[in-house]
Design a protein around this motif. Structure first.
Motif, PDB file in Angstrom:
ATOM      1  N   SER A 125       0.841  -1.194   0.000  1.00  0.00           N
ATOM      2  CA  SER A 125       0.000   0.000   0.000  1.00  0.00           C
ATOM      3  C   SER A 125       0.874   1.240   0.000  1.00  0.00           C
ATOM      4  O   SER A 125       0.562   2.229   0.648  1.00  0.00           O
ATOM      5  N   GLY A 126       1.957   1.174  -0.721  1.00  0.00           N
ATOM      6  CA  GLY A 126       2.964   2.225  -0.696  1.00  0.00           C
ATOM      7  C   GLY A 126       2.452   3.621  -0.907  1.00  0.00           C
ATOM      8  O   GLY A 126       2.782   4.520  -0.155  1.00  0.00           O
ATOM      9  N   SER A 127       1.629   3.844  -1.916  1.00  0.00           N
ATOM     10  CA  SER A 127       1.169   5.195  -2.206  1.00  0.00           C
ATOM     11  C   SER A 127       0.399   5.787  -1.026  1.00  0.00           C
ATOM     12  O   SER A 127       0.664   6.899  -0.598  1.00  0.00           O
ATOM     13  N   TYR A 128      -0.554   5.042  -0.506  1.00  0.00           N
ATOM     14  CA  TYR A 128      -1.344   5.485   0.641  1.00  0.00           C
ATOM     15  C   TYR A 128      -0.437   5.751   1.842  1.00  0.00           C
ATOM     16  O   TYR A 128      -0.504   6.803   2.469  1.00  0.00           O
TER      17      TYR A 128
ATOM     18  N   VAL B  90      -4.815  12.476   1.673  1.00  0.00           N
ATOM     19  CA  VAL B  90      -4.830  11.098   2.167  1.00  0.00           C
ATOM     20  C   VAL B  90      -6.080  10.392   1.650  1.00  0.00           C
ATOM     21  O   VAL B  90      -6.018   9.255   1.180  1.00  0.00           O
ATOM     22  N   GLU B  91      -7.212  11.075   1.711  1.00  0.00           N
ATOM     23  CA  GLU B  91      -8.474  10.503   1.219  1.00  0.00           C
ATOM     24  C   GLU B  91      -8.348  10.048  -0.239  1.00  0.00           C
ATOM     25  O   GLU B  91      -8.793   8.953  -0.605  1.00  0.00           O
ATOM     26  N   ALA B  92      -7.724  10.873  -1.068  1.00  0.00           N
ATOM     27  CA  ALA B  92      -7.583  10.556  -2.490  1.00  0.00           C
ATOM     28  C   ALA B  92      -6.749   9.299  -2.722  1.00  0.00           C
ATOM     29  O   ALA B  92      -6.975   8.575  -3.690  1.00  0.00           O
ATOM     30  N   SER B  93      -5.798   9.033  -1.841  1.00  0.00           N
ATOM     31  CA  SER B  93      -4.932   7.869  -2.019  1.00  0.00           C
ATOM     32  C   SER B  93      -5.392   6.657  -1.210  1.00  0.00           C
ATOM     33  O   SER B  93      -4.844   5.573  -1.373  1.00  0.00           O
ATOM     34  N   ALA B  94      -6.390   6.846  -0.370  1.00  0.00           N
ATOM     35  CA  ALA B  94      -6.830   5.781   0.531  1.00  0.00           C
ATOM     36  C   ALA B  94      -7.448   4.611  -0.238  1.00  0.00           C
ATOM     37  O   ALA B  94      -8.154   4.810  -1.225  1.00  0.00           O
TER      38      ALA B  94
END
Length: 127
Positions: free
Chosen positions: A30-33, A67-71
């Motif tokens: 989950s690297g990006s998040y 954070v929401e966008a990548s969650a």
């Protein structure tokens, strides 16, 4: 709502999720998040201070939106709930009459975010 009541509402919000947050390394799955969580760490170190100032609250809301966008899908709605809640603090004299009820509804979201962050990114949001 008085500044004191507003401050208490902000304290409750931060205590639910972000107060004293220390972010650790994330797993690669989950690297990006996890990377986004780590990148916003500095924005969250101020505790309730960002929520007392509308401009700082707007910056804080923007970091939550990031954070929401990548969650991942399993917590994206919970981050959206936090974003909506933080938005209440981005105006000079927020109407916080419904804040207590909204915070009660947010408790479940906060717990899901906390558990997911710990299991997925080894991030302990409870501290």
């Amino acid at each position: 709502m008085s500044t004191t009541s507003r401050g208490r509402g902000a304290q409750v919000l931060v205590a639910l999720l972000l107060s004293g947050t220390t972010l650790a390394g994330c797993s690669s799955s989950s690297g990006s998040y996890c990377d986004v969580l780590r990148s916003v760490q500095a924005d969250w170190k101020g505790g309730i201070a960002p929520l007392k100032d509308p401009a700082a609250a707007s910056r804080f809301a923007a970091s939550v939106a990031e954070v929401e966008a990548s969650a991942p899908d399993e917590v994206k709605p919970d981050w959206a709930s936090l974003h909506t809640l933080v938005q209440k603090f981005t105006v000079a004299n927020p109407d916080l009459a419904s804040l207590t009820k909204q915070l009660q509804g947010f408790e479940a979201s906060a717990k899901r975010i906390e558990v997911h962050a710990k299991e997925t990114c080894q991030v302990d949001l409870s501290r």
